[in-house]
Design a protein around this motif. Structure first.
Motif, PDB file in Angstrom:
ATOM      1  N   ARG A  92      31.749 -25.868  45.375  1.00 32.34           N
ATOM      2  CA  ARG A  92      31.797 -24.685  46.247  1.00 32.34           C
ATOM      3  C   ARG A  92      32.787 -23.654  45.714  1.00 32.34           C
ATOM      4  O   ARG A  92      32.523 -22.444  45.746  1.00 32.34           O
ATOM      5  CB  ARG A  92      32.171 -25.108  47.659  1.00 32.34           C
ATOM      6  N   LYS A  93      33.922 -24.118  45.212  1.00 30.26           N
ATOM      7  CA  LYS A  93      34.934 -23.216  44.664  1.00 30.26           C
ATOM      8  C   LYS A  93      34.369 -22.371  43.533  1.00 30.26           C
ATOM      9  O   LYS A  93      34.712 -21.189  43.392  1.00 30.26           O
ATOM     10  CB  LYS A  93      36.125 -24.028  44.166  1.00 30.26           C
ATOM     11  N   PHE A  94      33.490 -22.967  42.738  1.00 30.34           N
ATOM     12  CA  PHE A  94      32.925 -22.252  41.604  1.00 30.34           C
ATOM     13  C   PHE A  94      31.586 -21.582  41.928  1.00 30.34           C
ATOM     14  O   PHE A  94      30.862 -21.172  41.028  1.00 30.34           O
ATOM     15  CB  PHE A  94      32.804 -23.188  40.411  1.00 30.34           C
ATOM     16  N   GLY A  95      31.260 -21.484  43.225  1.00 32.85           N
ATOM     17  CA  GLY A  95      30.129 -20.669  43.647  1.00 32.85           C
ATOM     18  C   GLY A  95      28.786 -21.352  43.708  1.00 32.85           C
ATOM     19  O   GLY A  95      27.753 -20.678  43.749  1.00 32.85           O
ATOM     20  N   VAL A  96      28.765 -22.675  43.737  1.00 31.50           N
ATOM     21  CA  VAL A  96      27.491 -23.392  43.739  1.00 31.50           C
ATOM     22  C   VAL A  96      26.953 -23.505  45.166  1.00 31.50           C
ATOM     23  O   VAL A  96      27.636 -24.021  46.059  1.00 31.50           O
ATOM     24  CB  VAL A  96      27.637 -24.799  43.132  1.00 31.50           C
TER      25      VAL A  96
END
Length: 319
Positions: A109-113
């Motif tokens: 989630r942190k990397f936008g997934v």
């Protein structure tokens, strides 16, 4: 006679009509793999980027020097091993273990997934399949750039040197991992006497013989009942000084498996230094359509095995 011939012609046409879709479908499978869409070419990735597909997310698995100096695929977000591995001395006294479900979800989630993200992963040698495996065990489909960054450069496409803005937080929901996809130390120990298990060492020959000890491991050598099966076997040969990045076609991959005597009916356990190079084998077997409940990554690999003094090993520079 004319009627008979006509009937035969009609029959042949009917058979071809049934066969051609299947033949066409087989031809469409990239490099002949049953699940060839797990790979993506540089050309296809360029088309997705140019189309500005809002669901596309490219992750570059690279250290900072690799990401900045030669540049990176435009818009690619950099991740590196510490981002998706359990920190040393938190749960384990050594490094290299893949994050568990909740922590991996937070990383993604942190990397936008997002759940519907079209995820493409690339590397500079062999790390992309490790991250692919992480998403795979937690229920997310990802694609690997065949040939890695080298393929992108060879195609003559532009690169960036500056990182893009941080992507907005994603909503990816990690599923509980199937325990059959990962081997633990006890599974490896039991493999010594298990007739239905094959254990493979996918490291370099110098690690296998005990001539080399890579940083992070604690003792030299190999697991006595393992067989040597270097990760490069599935990659196309490259010129001196270059890295192995492009996968061999399916027919050649099958020939490699046959050469080493990999038995599809048995459970397969792979280890390397820290469960990274192993995923080259696992990814290929996935693309070939193998039963993934029989293909297991020993995540702790040589780092964990060598850490525990009770575990036997063999050092034999002659082999």
């Amino acid at each position: 006679m004319r009627k008979i011939c006509s009937c035969r012609i009609v029959a042949v046409i009917a058979v071809l009509a049934l066969l051609l879709p299947g033949i066409a479908a087989a031809a469409d499978k990239y490099k002949g793999y049953e699940k060839g869409d797990a790979l993506i070419t540089a050309q296809e990735l360029k088309q997705l980027i140019d189309a500005k597909d809002p669901k596309l997310l490219v992750l570059a698995v690279a250290d900072l020097a690799e990401y900045r100096v030669p540049g990176h695929v435009p818009g690619a977000v950099r991740v590196w091993r510490p981002d998706y591995e359990i920190p040393k001395d938190t749960k384990y006294p050594f490094e290299g273990m893949m994050l568990e479900q909740a922590e991996f979800q937070a990383f993604a989630r942190k990397f936008g997934v997002n759940n519907d993200t079209k995820l493409v992963i690339y590397d500079h040698q062999y790390d992309s399949t490790r991250l692919w495996w992480g998403f795979f065990i937690f229920g997310k489909t990802a694609r690997v750039l065949d040939g890695g960054f080298q393929a992108w450069k060879a195609a003559g496409y532009d690169t960036d040197t500056l990182a893009p803005s941080d992507p907005p937080a994603g909503n990816f929901t990690a599923k509980a991992a199937n325990p059959r996809l990962t081997a633990v130390m006890a599974d490896v120990a039991a493999a010594e006497k298990a007739a239905n298990v094959q254990l493979w060492d996918t490291r370099e020959k110098t690690e296998w013989t005990g001539e080399e000890l890579k940083k992070g491991a604690y003792r030299k050598g190999r697991i006595p009942w393992a067989k040597f099966f270097n990760w490069k076997e599935f990659k196309k040969p490259v010129a001196a000084g270059e890295k192995f990045t492009e996968f061999k076609p399916a027919a050649e991959a099958v020939a490699v498996l046959q050469k080493f005597g990999v038995d599809k009916a048995k459970d397969q356990i792979f280890y390397c230094q820290s469960g990274v190079r192993t995923t080259t084998h696992i990814f290929v077997m996935y693309m070939l359509g193998w039963d993934m409940n029989k293909v297991r990554n020993y995540d702790g690999s040589w780092i964990e095995w060598s850490f525990h003094e009770k575990n036997p090993l063999v050092v034999d520079p002659a082999k």
